[in-house]
Design a protein around this motif. Structure first.
Motif, short mmCIF file in Angstrom:
data_model
loop_
_atom_site.label_atom_id
_atom_site.label_comp_id
_atom_site.label_asym_id
_atom_site.label_seq_id
_atom_site.Cartn_x
_atom_site.Cartn_y
_atom_site.Cartn_z
N PRO A 267 100.97 9.66 41.70
CA PRO A 267 101.83 9.72 42.89
C PRO A 267 103.09 10.54 42.67
O PRO A 267 103.59 10.64 41.55
N GLY A 268 103.55 11.12 43.75
CA GLY A 268 104.80 11.87 43.73
C GLY A 268 105.83 11.19 44.61
O GLY A 268 105.49 10.34 45.43
N ILE A 269 107.07 11.55 44.42
CA ILE A 269 108.15 11.01 45.25
C ILE A 269 108.43 12.00 46.36
O ILE A 269 108.52 13.21 46.13
N GLU A 270 108.57 11.46 47.56
CA GLU A 270 108.82 12.28 48.73
C GLU A 270 110.17 11.89 49.34
O GLU A 270 110.45 10.71 49.53
N GLU A 271 110.99 12.89 49.64
CA GLU A 271 112.26 12.62 50.29
C GLU A 271 112.04 12.47 51.79
O GLU A 271 111.46 13.34 52.44
N MET A 272 112.48 11.33 52.32
CA MET A 272 112.33 11.02 53.73
C MET A 272 113.72 10.91 54.35
O MET A 272 114.70 10.79 53.63
N PRO A 273 113.83 10.92 55.67
CA PRO A 273 115.15 10.78 56.30
C PRO A 273 115.88 9.49 55.91
O PRO A 273 117.10 9.45 55.90
N TRP A 274 115.14 8.45 55.55
CA TRP A 274 115.74 7.15 55.21
C TRP A 274 115.87 6.93 53.71
O TRP A 274 116.38 5.91 53.27
N GLY A 275 115.40 7.85 52.89
CA GLY A 275 115.49 7.69 51.43
C GLY A 275 114.25 8.25 50.76
O GLY A 275 113.57 9.12 51.29
N LEU A 276 113.94 7.74 49.58
CA LEU A 276 112.81 8.23 48.80
C LEU A 276 111.63 7.27 48.92
O LEU A 276 111.80 6.05 48.90
#
Length: 118
Positions: free
Chosen positions: A92-101
């Motif tokens: 899995p990878g980390i994705e930056e979202m408008p509300w956080g990671l």
């Protein structure tokens, strides 16, 4: 009136695969397990920290394809922990979202677990 935490039930189809994914890869621990008879479906509770999940082989308990959001106080550290295991079925990878990671991973049964730094 006080409500407790919800405990999601996730459908599993293969005990060995479930243990490999949830225990060996994600690092959950088994709290207890139950079968009505030795050759009947498994139902078990697993946990990691305050996150408690129930896994069930019983077809009437739930449907595969659930989606969960699980808060983690150190998402980056958890991500490094998972990648270090070099699990053959998920990186899995980390994705930056408008509300956080967010870091999403699907279990072998089609359930999606999204770990978030909320």
């Amino acid at each position: 009136m006080i409500f407790g935490n919800a405990v999601p039930i996730l459908r599993i189809f293969d005990e060995a695969k479930a243990r490999e994914f949830y225990i060996d890869f994600l690092g959950f621990e088994i709290a207890w397990e139950h079968r009505f008879e030795p050759d009947l479906p498994l139902y078990l509770e697993i946990s990691r920290g305050d996150c408690v999940l129930h896994l069930s082989e019983h077809h009437g308990d739930c449907c595969p394809g659930a989606a969960l959001r699980i808060p983690v106080d150190d998402l980056q550290g958890f991500h490094r922990e998972l990648l270090a295991k070099q699990y053959g079925y998920a990186r899995p990878g980390i994705e930056e979202m408008p509300w956080g990671l967010d870091m999403s991973v699907k279990d072998p049964f089609g359930n999606r677990l999204t770990f978030t730094d909320d």
